[in-house]
Design a protein around this motif. Structure first.
Motif, PDB file in Angstrom:
ATOM      1  N   ALA B 123      33.975  40.105  51.025  1.00  0.00           N
ATOM      2  CA  ALA B 123      35.277  40.611  50.574  1.00  0.00           C
ATOM      3  C   ALA B 123      36.271  39.469  50.454  1.00  0.00           C
ATOM      4  O   ALA B 123      37.039  39.386  49.498  1.00  0.00           O
ATOM      5  CB  ALA B 123      35.799  41.670  51.554  1.00  0.00           C
ATOM      6  N   GLY B 124      36.251  38.591  51.458  1.00  0.00           N
ATOM      7  CA  GLY B 124      37.172  37.453  51.428  1.00  0.00           C
ATOM      8  C   GLY B 124      36.945  36.576  50.219  1.00  0.00           C
ATOM      9  O   GLY B 124      37.891  36.128  49.567  1.00  0.00           O
ATOM     10  N   THR B 125      35.685  36.316  49.902  1.00  0.00           N
ATOM     11  CA  THR B 125      35.372  35.473  48.742  1.00  0.00           C
ATOM     12  C   THR B 125      35.841  36.132  47.453  1.00  0.00           C
ATOM     13  O   THR B 125      36.459  35.494  46.597  1.00  0.00           O
ATOM     14  CB  THR B 125      33.864  35.201  48.668  1.00  0.00           C
ATOM     15  N   LEU B 126      35.554  37.414  47.322  1.00  0.00           N
ATOM     16  CA  LEU B 126      35.974  38.103  46.103  1.00  0.00           C
ATOM     17  C   LEU B 126      37.486  38.159  45.980  1.00  0.00           C
ATOM     18  O   LEU B 126      38.039  38.034  44.892  1.00  0.00           O
ATOM     19  CB  LEU B 126      35.383  39.521  46.073  1.00  0.00           C
ATOM     20  N   LEU B 127      38.156  38.343  47.113  1.00  0.00           N
ATOM     21  CA  LEU B 127      39.623  38.377  47.081  1.00  0.00           C
ATOM     22  C   LEU B 127      40.200  37.021  46.735  1.00  0.00           C
ATOM     23  O   LEU B 127      41.319  36.922  46.233  1.00  0.00           O
ATOM     24  CB  LEU B 127      40.168  38.804  48.453  1.00  0.00           C
ATOM     25  N   SER B 128      39.437  35.987  47.027  1.00  0.00           N
ATOM     26  CA  SER B 128      39.950  34.626  46.823  1.00  0.00           C
ATOM     27  C   SER B 128      39.801  34.127  45.397  1.00  0.00           C
ATOM     28  O   SER B 128      40.270  33.045  45.084  1.00  0.00           O
ATOM     29  CB  SER B 128      39.212  33.654  47.743  1.00  0.00           C
ATOM     30  N   LEU B 129      39.119  34.865  44.589  1.00  0.00           N
ATOM     31  CA  LEU B 129      38.934  34.422  43.211  1.00  0.00           C
ATOM     32  C   LEU B 129      39.795  35.254  42.276  1.00  0.00           C
ATOM     33  O   LEU B 129      39.847  36.473  42.398  1.00  0.00           O
ATOM     34  CB  LEU B 129      37.466  34.547  42.795  1.00  0.00           C
ATOM     35  N   PRO B 130      40.466  34.607  41.326  1.00  0.00           N
ATOM     36  CA  PRO B 130      41.256  35.384  40.370  1.00  0.00           C
ATOM     37  C   PRO B 130      40.341  36.271  39.529  1.00  0.00           C
ATOM     38  O   PRO B 130      39.173  35.941  39.320  1.00  0.00           O
ATOM     39  CB  PRO B 130      41.914  34.326  39.478  1.00  0.00           C
ATOM     40  N   ALA B 131      40.913  37.361  39.057  1.00  0.00           N
ATOM     41  CA  ALA B 131      40.127  38.275  38.219  1.00  0.00           C
ATOM     42  C   ALA B 131      39.573  37.534  37.011  1.00  0.00           C
ATOM     43  O   ALA B 131      38.468  37.818  36.544  1.00  0.00           O
ATOM     44  CB  ALA B 131      41.005  39.449  37.770  1.00  0.00           C
ATOM     45  N   ALA B 132      40.344  36.570  36.514  1.00  0.00           N
ATOM     46  CA  ALA B 132      39.906  35.820  35.331  1.00  0.00           C
ATOM     47  C   ALA B 132      38.631  35.033  35.625  1.00  0.00           C
ATOM     48  O   ALA B 132      37.716  34.979  34.799  1.00  0.00           O
ATOM     49  CB  ALA B 132      41.023  34.871  34.883  1.00  0.00           C
ATOM     50  N   VAL B 133      38.559  34.425  36.805  1.00  0.00           N
ATOM     51  CA  VAL B 133      37.352  33.651  37.155  1.00  0.00           C
ATOM     52  C   VAL B 133      36.159  34.582  37.313  1.00  0.00           C
ATOM     53  O   VAL B 133      35.058  34.281  36.848  1.00  0.00           O
ATOM     54  CB  VAL B 133      37.592  32.846  38.453  1.00  0.00           C
ATOM     55  N   LEU B 134      36.389  35.705  37.978  1.00  0.00           N
ATOM     56  CA  LEU B 134      35.298  36.684  38.124  1.00  0.00           C
ATOM     57  C   LEU B 134      34.807  37.117  36.752  1.00  0.00           C
ATOM     58  O   LEU B 134      33.606  37.260  36.517  1.00  0.00           O
ATOM     59  CB  LEU B 134      35.784  37.904  38.917  1.00  0.00           C
ATOM     60  N   ALA B 135      35.763  37.319  35.850  1.00  0.00           N
ATOM     61  CA  ALA B 135      35.394  37.740  34.493  1.00  0.00           C
ATOM     62  C   ALA B 135      34.524  36.679  33.827  1.00  0.00           C
ATOM     63  O   ALA B 135      33.520  36.991  33.186  1.00  0.00           O
ATOM     64  CB  ALA B 135      36.649  38.007  33.662  1.00  0.00           C
ATOM     65  N   TYR B 136      34.864  35.407  33.996  1.00  0.00           N
ATOM     66  CA  TYR B 136      34.079  34.340  33.379  1.00  0.00           C
ATOM     67  C   TYR B 136      32.689  34.239  33.964  1.00  0.00           C
ATOM     68  O   TYR B 136      31.711  34.037  33.253  1.00  0.00           O
ATOM     69  CB  TYR B 136      34.787  32.985  33.508  1.00  0.00           C
ATOM     70  N   PHE B 137      32.613  34.400  35.297  1.00  0.00           N
ATOM     71  CA  PHE B 137      31.284  34.335  35.913  1.00  0.00           C
ATOM     72  C   PHE B 137      30.412  35.474  35.390  1.00  0.00           C
ATOM     73  O   PHE B 137      29.224  35.301  35.096  1.00  0.00           O
ATOM     74  CB  PHE B 137      31.385  34.415  37.434  1.00  0.00           C
ATOM     75  N   CYS B 138      31.027  36.647  35.299  1.00  0.00           N
ATOM     76  CA  CYS B 138      30.249  37.800  34.815  1.00  0.00           C
ATOM     77  C   CYS B 138      29.878  37.625  33.348  1.00  0.00           C
ATOM     78  O   CYS B 138      28.793  38.005  32.917  1.00  0.00           O
ATOM     79  CB  CYS B 138      31.058  39.081  35.012  1.00  0.00           C
ATOM     80  N   LEU B 139      30.779  37.023  32.596  1.00  0.00           N
ATOM     81  CA  LEU B 139      30.506  36.769  31.181  1.00  0.00           C
ATOM     82  C   LEU B 139      29.297  35.861  31.046  1.00  0.00           C
ATOM     83  O   LEU B 139      28.405  36.101  30.227  1.00  0.00           O
ATOM     84  CB  LEU B 139      31.724  36.062  30.582  1.00  0.00           C
ATOM     85  N   THR B 140      29.269  34.818  31.876  1.00  0.00           N
ATOM     86  CA  THR B 140      28.150  33.870  31.835  1.00  0.00           C
ATOM     87  C   THR B 140      26.852  34.559  32.216  1.00  0.00           C
ATOM     88  O   THR B 140      25.802  34.288  31.639  1.00  0.00           O
ATOM     89  CB  THR B 140      28.412  32.711  32.824  1.00  0.00           C
ATOM     90  N   ALA B 141      26.942  35.463  33.223  1.00  0.00           N
ATOM     91  CA  ALA B 141      25.736  36.143  33.689  1.00  0.00           C
ATOM     92  C   ALA B 141      25.352  37.303  32.783  1.00  0.00           C
ATOM     93  O   ALA B 141      24.285  37.878  32.938  1.00  0.00           O
ATOM     94  CB  ALA B 141      25.952  36.641  35.111  1.00  0.00           C
ATOM     95  N   GLY B 142      26.236  37.642  31.858  1.00  0.00           N
ATOM     96  CA  GLY B 142      25.920  38.718  30.918  1.00  0.00           C
ATOM     97  C   GLY B 142      26.046  40.107  31.510  1.00  0.00           C
ATOM     98  O   GLY B 142      25.421  41.051  31.020  1.00  0.00           O
ATOM     99  N   VAL B 143      26.846  40.260  32.572  1.00  0.00           N
ATOM    100  CA  VAL B 143      26.982  41.606  33.160  1.00  0.00           C
ATOM    101  C   VAL B 143      28.128  42.349  32.489  1.00  0.00           C
ATOM    102  O   VAL B 143      28.972  41.768  31.833  1.00  0.00           O
ATOM    103  CB  VAL B 143      27.218  41.559  34.688  1.00  0.00           C
ATOM    104  N   ALA B 144      28.109  43.668  32.708  1.00  0.00           N
ATOM    105  CA  ALA B 144      29.084  44.531  32.029  1.00  0.00           C
ATOM    106  C   ALA B 144      30.497  44.313  32.571  1.00  0.00           C
ATOM    107  O   ALA B 144      30.683  43.867  33.698  1.00  0.00           O
ATOM    108  CB  ALA B 144      28.682  45.992  32.218  1.00  0.00           C
ATOM    109  N   VAL B 145      31.463  44.663  31.747  1.00  0.00           N
ATOM    110  CA  VAL B 145      32.876  44.492  32.105  1.00  0.00           C
ATOM    111  C   VAL B 145      33.234  45.350  33.324  1.00  0.00           C
ATOM    112  O   VAL B 145      34.044  44.957  34.161  1.00  0.00           O
ATOM    113  CB  VAL B 145      33.769  44.883  30.906  1.00  0.00           C
TER     114      VAL B 145
END
Lengths: 533, 273, 267
Positions: B123-145
């Motif tokens: 939870a701490g790690t996820l809270l520490s990343l901006p939504a934009a960064v999470l979006a980019y990581f997911c984009l790279t991994a090809g996961v759904a929005v």
């Protein structure tokens, strides 16, 4: 022909002879309008290219004019009259015949003052507009007030719409028709069953069943989808993504060579700008501008920012434009020592690592460019470092596009601007609204009532002369001189001509990329999906 | 809502670049066409045209025309809303399922400190990343929005519900219930959830408000068709009529969420947002 | 002190020292372009490789940490001051004042403040330094981010106002000013302090998001946000080191959260 089996037989024949398939590609923005007579943006232009018929088509590979809806044309009256013979037997999707009435009515609508179409503007000259009249059902005469230059290129942009169409867009004479449209998602173009062209073996065109155009602004996502097989073509790739694709899938990434695009930096020389007087004096100084130009390492910009997929620019015209490129001009050499000497001769002094003008003002100015363009941000950062070696401090300001346009067109509150022109018209007359001093799009000092300098007056004279002449050699001579003046005076520092980078999937091995827009689907009607794909 | 619409109209109208159009840079444009384009743009973006006329038309059910898309705004909203609502629904349900599920495990099995440590770190790690960064990581991994939205909301849901449930489980009457032999499932649903219900309702409302705020950058970065991307594109192209409508929609959603949150009684120092 | 909290404090201190004295780790400046080595992989010379312009990523990360760590607390402080004033007024006054302030907070939170950020950025003089431009942006973020904290402060003051000791003090004839200065403020300070520490990582993240949207710091000054933009167009699988700013950001913000008291329910 009402036997119920016959349509089924026809369908079976079509299915067996054609390689059925859908071409899938992405547009980077949703078109603002699909009206083919109003060019709104590149996405709208792509759809117009695929769905509308034109009298003459410029082959994107050979750059030669080819007959389309006009089977032939004849130039007479000292180049002022062009007589077109129209193709017979062509029908609109609603079954109505294509005749000269459609051409005349199209131009009537195009020239409607209320439309303010930039396509119509290209037909205007100082002496007036072209008059299009019909002589019978299959002959059209275009009377120009002055001999037009490269009229074939002009007619390549005009979609011939049906005179019966009550609204636009209406089903046209192109290989595809607009089918499904979902706002914010995609447009599907389906095969035009009434398309007049056929293959060499008599089979009807187009070969693909449909073209699916997805609206996808994110380039990374576009590449990811291409690599997953969800897209077949990528019309423009950034250099980073090109290299990534070339590494992962060699043979799918294509560098078609220099485009006619140009990246450049220009100085704000407008006297009414709100800049300090001493800064205006710098930008008005030819020596200053030439020194800046000489101090920039264009080879590094090409090698590092564009990863070698660009060529240093000698001027506004790219070597891809073989007809109008001035071969006597070579790209500005990197000569920092000459640049420093030029500045010293102009009264600038270097104190330690800081350059000052004769009045003691430290030379510091800003470069504005559009936010979100990595290539331009990187170029600006490299130019910043190059000019730092001369003692010049550069501040880079990235602005989102509307703010930037406001500064360069309205408030004129900027010092230098790094931008580019894309899909520059092959013919110099297409640059009248950029190079004439009175033009609103004249970058460094727009909308001048009278030319501010002798050299701008000379450029005006030469541009008007070439526009009014039908002598190709004379026109070339005039335009060559324009390019030379631009080099001598350097109001614009030409940096690079980017290459055309695109991607074509293995589904369409016959596709040949072109340096000119549209790069990958210029020949969509002939594209055949590989067997089994 | 009206105030929100008016305020956003003012903000947009006076932001730089509102009266310009990219087509002005088309080198083919003549002076006359340029002047006409500029006049049209000014008319489209005048406050009276953008807001006052809009109010008059909205009363009749006409939400106006988008200047950047050249399409009726009502059509744009109805075409884009389903995707966003679906994402919000999946995101909220997924976040609550994962976050609350983890919180129940951690609260119920306090001795399993490994579980809590792992959950807290994640939870701490996820809270520490901006939504934009999470979006980019997911984009790279090809996961759904939708996964991005779940990843943004899950840590917040987990943290808050974990604290509530730990507190509830720590109550003496829970010990009494256990001593009386009541099953853990019954304890959870009949006692723990019941005592934590008001704060949970506030959290649901707050998570809705957070989801609405997060969906715009997520859809913009993931380039996923929906109201979020529509809002971002409207902002970038200075589409006054579309933006006024979207702002009022967001204001409605935010205000409704806040109102629900406010209805739930809170302890001092607690916040639902 | 819990071991985890101790480790977090030590880590933050290490990051802070590294940011203040980057030369401890790398001799390069953040702006030097080594044009013969663009996109170089990690090596002894360049622990995190070089970026597209041949600049040492480690140097840029360390100098960028300065920007984020220095400006975020300043913005957080500004935000807390405004939140204290607005939330304090609402909580103390109660009634219609409180309701009006809460409604204004809701309205404030639903506005597209992106335009104000774009406007400020666009109207700034062109020749301000990147640091000045970024400082102004952070100040604006601080001025725009008070609503969430104001709600918390309002709730705290509302309950304090009606508490027994305040009633007793009022009944004893204590003047309102003394009530506020001697009773209210000391009791609400822990709440404000908690809000401050919550806000610092929020602003770090806000800068990162702005940078990723292209609205962050100008070249050549680095920041975490501008470095995170490398993720866009970068190949994370073959160049995992480009995620270093994200890892450091997550680590620093995570440490802030470990330092925060567990009792804080704010999300």
């Amino acid at each position: 022909m009402n036997h119920p089996v016959r349509p089924l037989v026809f369908l079976a024949l079509v299915a067996s002879s054609l390689n059925a398939g859908e071409i899938r590609l992405a547009l980077h923005s949703e078109p603002k309008t699909l009206d083919p007579l109003v060019f709104a943006d590149e996405s709208a232009e792509a759809i117009r290219y695929l769905t509308e018929g034109v009298l003459i088509r410029i082959n994107r590979l050979t750059q030669q004019p080819e007959p389309e809806l006009a089977v032939s044309w004849k130039v007479s009256d000292s180049g002022k009259r062009v007589t077109f013979q129209l193709r017979k037997g062509v029908e609109y999707p609603d079954g109505s015949a294509f005749t000269s009435k459609d051409v005349v009515e199209t131009f009537h609508k195009l020239f409607d003052p209320a439309l303010h179409s930039p396509i119509a503007d290209t037909f205007q000259t100082e002496k007036g507009a072209v008059a299009i009249t019909a002589q019978g059902d299959y002959t059209v005469v275009a009377n120009f007030p002055a001999p037009p230059s490269a009229f074939e290129h002009l007619f390549d942009q005009v979609a011939i719409v049906s005179h019966l169409a009550k609204q636009r867009p209406a089903p046209g004479l192109g290989p595809f028709l607009i089918g499904e449209r979902v706002a914010g998602s995609h447009i599907v173009l389906k095969r035009n069953p009434k398309y007049w062209k056929h293959q060499a073996d008599g089979q009807p065109l187009p070969r693909p069943d449909a073209i699916r155009l997805e609206f996808q602004q994110n380039r990374d996502l576009e590449l990811a989808r291409f690599q997953r097989g969800e897209l077949d073509l990528i019309d423009t790739l950034t250099p980073d993504l090109y290299d990534r694709l070339a590494k992962d899938a060699p043979g799918r990434a294509f560098d078609a060579g220099p485009t006619t695009d140009a990246e450049f930096l220009w100085f704000n020389m407008a006297p009414q700008s709100p800049l300090a007087a001493y800064k205006k004096a710098w930008f008005q100084s030819q020596a200053f501008r030439r020194a800046i130009s000489e101090a920039i390492q264009r080879a590094d910009l090409s090698r590092i920012v564009y990863r070698g997929h660009a060529s240093p620019a000698a001027g506004l015209v790219s070597p891809a434009n073989k007809q109008w490129f001035d071969a006597k001009l070579s790209p500005e050499a990197f000569q920092p020592a000459d640049a420093a000497k030029r500045l010293a001769d102009a009264g600038f002094k270097l104190h330690g690592s800081v350059l000052s003008d004769a009045a003691g003002h430290e030379v510091e100015f800003s470069i504005i460019t559009n936010a979100g363009s990595k290539t331009r941000e990187r170029m600006a950062a490299m130019i910043q470092q190059d000019l730092a070696k001369l003692g010049i401090k550069i501040n880079i300001v990235t602005l989102e596009f509307p703010s930037l346009i406001e500064r360069i067109t309205r408030t004129l509150d900027y010092e230098t601007c790094l931008l580019g022109l894309v899909n520059i018209d092959i013919d110099p007359s297409g640059l009248m609204n950029v190079l004439l001093s009175s033009a609103g799009n004249h970058p460094w000092n727009p909308s001048q009532k009278t030319p501010a300098t002798a050299w701008e007056a000379e450029i005006d004279r030469l541009m008007l002369a070439q526009a009014a002449s039908s002598d190709a050699a004379a026109r070339k001579k005039s335009f060559d001189r324009v390019q030379e003046i631009l080099r001598e005076q350097s109001p614009m520092v030409f940096l690079l001509h980017p290459n055309s980078l695109s991607a074509i999937s293995s589904r369409f091995p016959g596709a040949k990329p072109s340096p000119f827009f549209p790069h990958t689907f210029w020949d969509a009607e002939h594209l055949t999906a590989a067997a089994g794909k | 809502m009206l105030l929100a619409g008016l305020a956003s109209a003012l903000l947009l109208r006076f932001s730089p670049g509102t009266l310009v159009d990219e087509r002005e840079l088309d080198p083919r444009m003549s002076q006359a066409s340029l002047a006409a384009l500029r006049a049209k743009r000014a008319a489209e973006n005048s406050l009276s045209a953008g807001f006052v006329q809009y109010l008059k038309a909205a009363v009749r059910g006409d939400l106006g025309q988008s200047t950047s898309r050249n399409a009726p705004i009502a059509d744009l909203l109805t075409q884009n809303a389903p995707a966003t609502l679906r994402r919000l629904g999946i995101g909220l349900v997924g976040a609550w399922f994962a976050g609350l599920g983890m919180a129940i495990l951690v609260a119920r099995f306090r001795q399993a400190w490994v579980v809590e440590s792992v959950a807290s770190m994640a939870a701490g790690t996820l809270l520490s990343l901006p939504a934009a960064v999470l979006a980019y990581f997911c984009l790279t991994a090809g996961v759904a929005v939708e996964i991005v939205l779940i990843l943004v909301l899950v840590p917040r849901v987990y943290r808050f519900s974990r604290n509530l449930l730990v507190q509830a489980y720590g109550s003496s009457y829970i010990d009494m219930a256990r001593a009386r032999g009541i099953s853990e499932t019954r304890i959870l649903f009949a006692h723990v959830f019941r005592s934590a219900a008001p704060q949970m309702v506030a959290l649901i409302a707050a998570s809705l408000s957070m989801a609405v705020g997060a969906i715009i950058p997520i859809e913009a970065i993931c380039d996923a068709a929906g109201l979020g991307r529509l809002a971002w594109q409207a902002a970038m192209s200075r589409d006054l009529p579309l933006l006024v409508n979207l702002t009022m929609l967001i204001a409605l959603a935010t205000t409704a969420a806040m109102a629900i949150a406010e209805l739930a009684p809170l302890r001092p120092g607690e916040s639902s947002s | 002190m819990k071991p985890a909290r101790l480790v977090a404090i030590v880590f933050l201190a290490l990051v802070g020292i590294s940011a203040l004295v980057p030369r401890l780790w790398t001799p390069d400046s953040y702006e030097t372009q080594l044009r013969e080595a663009p996109d170089a992989p990690p090596s002894a010379r360049f622990p995190l490789g070089t970026d597209a312009l041949g600049r040492d990523r480690m140097a840029r990360l360390l100098y960028g940490t300065r920007v984020s760590l220095a400006l975020a607390p300043a913005a957080a402080l500004l935000s807390c001051v405004v939140a204290a004033l607005v939330g304090g007024l609402a909580g103390w006054a109660g009634g219609w004042t409180e309701r009006t302030v809460l409604a204004s907070v809701d309205l404030f939170m639903s506005l597209p403040w992106l335009f104000l950020l774009l406007t400020v950025r666009a109207v700034l003089p062109l020749n301000v330094s990147p640091l000045t431009s970024l400082s102004i942006t952070f100040a604006l973020l601080g001025l725009l981010s008070w609503p969430a904290s104001a709600r918390v402060v309002r709730a705290a003051i509302h309950s304090l106002r009606d508490s027994d000791f305040m009633l007793q003090a009022r009944a004893s004839g204590v003047t309102p000013w003394r009530l506020i200065s001697r009773q209210l403020i000391p009791n609400v300070m822990p709440v404000l302090l908690a809000q401050f520490w919550i806000a610092v990582p929020v602003f770090i993240l806000a800068e990162a998001t702005l940078g990723m949207l292209g609205l962050g710091v100008s070249e050549p000054l680095p920041s975490w946000g501008s470095m995170l933009r490398e993720l866009e167009g970068g190949d994370l699988w073959s160049q995992p080191w480009i995620a270093a700013p994200a890892v450091l950001l997550a680590a620093v913000v995570g440490c802030f959260q470990l330092i925060l008291p567990r009792e804080d329910y704010s999300i």
